[in-house]
Scaffold this motif. Structure first.
Motif, PDB file in Angstrom:
ATOM      1  N   UNK A  61    -102.086  55.784 -48.381  1.00  0.00           N
ATOM      2  CA  UNK A  61    -102.640  56.257 -49.652  1.00  0.00           C
ATOM      3  C   UNK A  61    -101.606  56.328 -50.762  1.00  0.00           C
ATOM      4  N   UNK A  62    -100.376  56.696 -50.410  1.00  0.00           N
ATOM      5  CA  UNK A  62     -99.368  56.938 -51.439  1.00  0.00           C
ATOM      6  C   UNK A  62     -97.976  56.857 -50.832  1.00  0.00           C
ATOM      7  N   UNK A  63     -96.994  56.756 -51.720  1.00  0.00           N
ATOM      8  CA  UNK A  63     -95.586  56.790 -51.318  1.00  0.00           C
ATOM      9  C   UNK A  63     -94.955  58.000 -51.996  1.00  0.00           C
ATOM     10  N   UNK A  64     -94.203  58.765 -51.214  1.00  0.00           N
ATOM     11  CA  UNK A  64     -93.470  59.912 -51.750  1.00  0.00           C
ATOM     12  C   UNK A  64     -91.988  59.743 -51.436  1.00  0.00           C
ATOM     13  N   UNK A  65     -91.160  60.453 -52.210  1.00  0.00           N
ATOM     14  CA  UNK A  65     -89.713  60.430 -52.001  1.00  0.00           C
ATOM     15  C   UNK A  65     -89.219  61.862 -51.880  1.00  0.00           C
ATOM     16  N   UNK A  66     -88.482  62.140 -50.830  1.00  0.00           N
ATOM     17  CA  UNK A  66     -87.938  63.474 -50.600  1.00  0.00           C
ATOM     18  C   UNK A  66     -86.838  63.764 -51.616  1.00  0.00           C
ATOM     19  N   UNK A  67     -86.946  64.936 -52.261  1.00  0.00           N
ATOM     20  CA  UNK A  67     -85.939  65.303 -53.263  1.00  0.00           C
ATOM     21  C   UNK A  67     -85.150  66.556 -52.883  1.00  0.00           C
ATOM     22  N   UNK A  68     -85.603  67.293 -51.862  1.00  0.00           N
ATOM     23  CA  UNK A  68     -84.874  68.481 -51.420  1.00  0.00           C
ATOM     24  C   UNK A  68     -85.321  68.843 -50.008  1.00  0.00           C
ATOM     25  N   UNK A  69     -84.393  69.273 -49.184  1.00  0.00           N
ATOM     26  CA  UNK A  69     -84.697  69.734 -47.825  1.00  0.00           C
ATOM     27  C   UNK A  69     -83.883  70.990 -47.559  1.00  0.00           C
ATOM     28  N   UNK A  70     -84.562  72.035 -47.097  1.00  0.00           N
ATOM     29  CA  UNK A  70     -83.879  73.264 -46.704  1.00  0.00           C
ATOM     30  C   UNK A  70     -84.483  73.772 -45.403  1.00  0.00           C
ATOM     31  N   UNK A  71     -83.635  74.331 -44.560  1.00  0.00           N
ATOM     32  CA  UNK A  71     -84.097  74.929 -43.304  1.00  0.00           C
ATOM     33  C   UNK A  71     -83.900  76.425 -43.428  1.00  0.00           C
ATOM     34  N   UNK A  72     -84.975  77.177 -43.145  1.00  0.00           N
ATOM     35  CA  UNK A  72     -84.900  78.635 -43.285  1.00  0.00           C
ATOM     36  C   UNK A  72     -85.948  79.290 -42.394  1.00  0.00           C
ATOM     37  N   UNK A  73     -85.780  80.585 -42.127  1.00  0.00           N
ATOM     38  CA  UNK A  73     -86.809  81.310 -41.386  1.00  0.00           C
ATOM     39  C   UNK A  73     -88.101  81.356 -42.210  1.00  0.00           C
ATOM     40  N   UNK A  74     -89.229  81.266 -41.526  1.00  0.00           N
ATOM     41  CA  UNK A  74     -90.514  81.264 -42.221  1.00  0.00           C
ATOM     42  C   UNK A  74     -90.669  82.499 -43.107  1.00  0.00           C
ATOM     43  N   UNK A  75     -90.214  83.646 -42.625  1.00  0.00           N
ATOM     44  CA  UNK A  75     -90.394  84.877 -43.401  1.00  0.00           C
ATOM     45  C   UNK A  75     -89.436  84.987 -44.588  1.00  0.00           C
ATOM     46  N   UNK A  76     -88.620  83.945 -44.823  1.00  0.00           N
ATOM     47  CA  UNK A  76     -87.748  83.920 -45.996  1.00  0.00           C
ATOM     48  C   UNK A  76     -88.117  82.819 -46.987  1.00  0.00           C
ATOM     49  N   UNK A  77     -89.224  82.135 -46.715  1.00  0.00           N
ATOM     50  CA  UNK A  77     -89.681  81.086 -47.634  1.00  0.00           C
ATOM     51  C   UNK A  77     -90.065  81.752 -48.951  1.00  0.00           C
ATOM     52  N   UNK A  78     -89.506  81.273 -50.066  1.00  0.00           N
ATOM     53  CA  UNK A  78     -89.835  81.896 -51.352  1.00  0.00           C
ATOM     54  C   UNK A  78     -91.268  81.583 -51.793  1.00  0.00           C
ATOM     55  N   UNK A  79     -91.830  82.496 -52.549  1.00  0.00           N
ATOM     56  CA  UNK A  79     -93.196  82.341 -53.033  1.00  0.00           C
ATOM     57  C   UNK A  79     -93.370  81.028 -53.791  1.00  0.00           C
ATOM     58  N   UNK A  80     -92.393  80.665 -54.582  1.00  0.00           N
ATOM     59  CA  UNK A  80     -92.472  79.449 -55.385  1.00  0.00           C
ATOM     60  C   UNK A  80     -92.640  78.209 -54.500  1.00  0.00           C
TER      61      UNK A  80
END
Length: 151
Positions: free
Chosen positions: A79-98
Motif C-alpha cells: 500500500x505504501x512505503x515508509x522511512x524510519x526516522x527515529x528508533x528508541x527502546x524504553x519500558x512501556x510505562x515510560x512511553x511519552x504521551x506524545x
C-alpha cells in the motif's frame, strides 16, 4: 517479500533521483493491518511500536534510522512505503504521551494507546508463554510516509 511488494519497490525507485537502498522490509501493522495502514496513508499514524522480546524471539534485526519498509494490507498487498526516522527502546510505562498520540489509533489519547497495547501485548506474549508487564521493553519507531501506491 512477496512479488507484488518487490514490483512496487522497483517501480517506485525508477522515478527517484537518489540511489535505491540495498534492503527493504515488507510487513503488516499488528492487530488490524488495513485500519492501521490507512491511518499511515492519511498522515495520522507516524509511529509504531513492538515488544523488544519479539525481535529477540524471531531473531529479527531492530529497525534503524533510514530503514525503508513497504506497508502491506491484510491480504499482503503493498500500500505504501515508509522511512524510519527515529528508533528508541524504553519500558512501556515510560512511553511519552506524545509518542502514543503519534501512533494515531482510536481516540488518539494516551489512555486508549495504553489499554490497546496492553491487551495486544498480553495476547501476543501469551502465545509464546510469556506474561505482560508494564515495564516490558518496547521498540518505539517513528517514520515518515514516502509514497502511497494508490492515491
Amino acid at each position: 517479500m512477496n512479488k507484488a511488494a518487490q514490483m512496487y519497490w522497483e517501480e517506485f525507485w525508477k522515478s527517484q533521483e537518489q540511489e535505491k537502498p540495498k534492503s527493504v522490509s515488507a510487513w503488516q501493522f499488528g492487530d488490524n493491518p488495513d485500519y492501521l495502514a490507512q491511518l499511515v496513508i492519511d498522515g495520522v499514524k507516524t509511529a509504531t511500536c513492538s515488544g523488544l522480546v519479539f525481535y529477540e524471539i524471531e531473531n529479527e534485526p531492530l529497525p534503524s534510522i533510514e530503514d525503508f519498509s513497504i506497508v502491506l494490507n491484510s491480504q499482503d498487498e503493498p500500500l505504501a512505503i515508509i522511512k524510519t526516522i527515529d528508533v528508541q527502546i524504553m519500558p512501556m510505562n515510560e512511553v511519552p504521551e506524545e509518542f502514543a498520540i503519534a501512533e494515531g489509533e482510536g481516540d488518539r489519547t494516551y489512555q486508549y494507546w495504553k489499554e490497546a497495547h496492553e491487551k495486544f501485548f498480553t495476547e501476543e506474549l501469551g502465545k509464546v508463554g510469556l506474561e505482560f508487564s508494564e515495564d516490558m521493553m518496547i521498540v518505539c519507531e517513528r517514520f515518515k510516509l514516502v509514497d502511497v501506491k494508490y492515491k
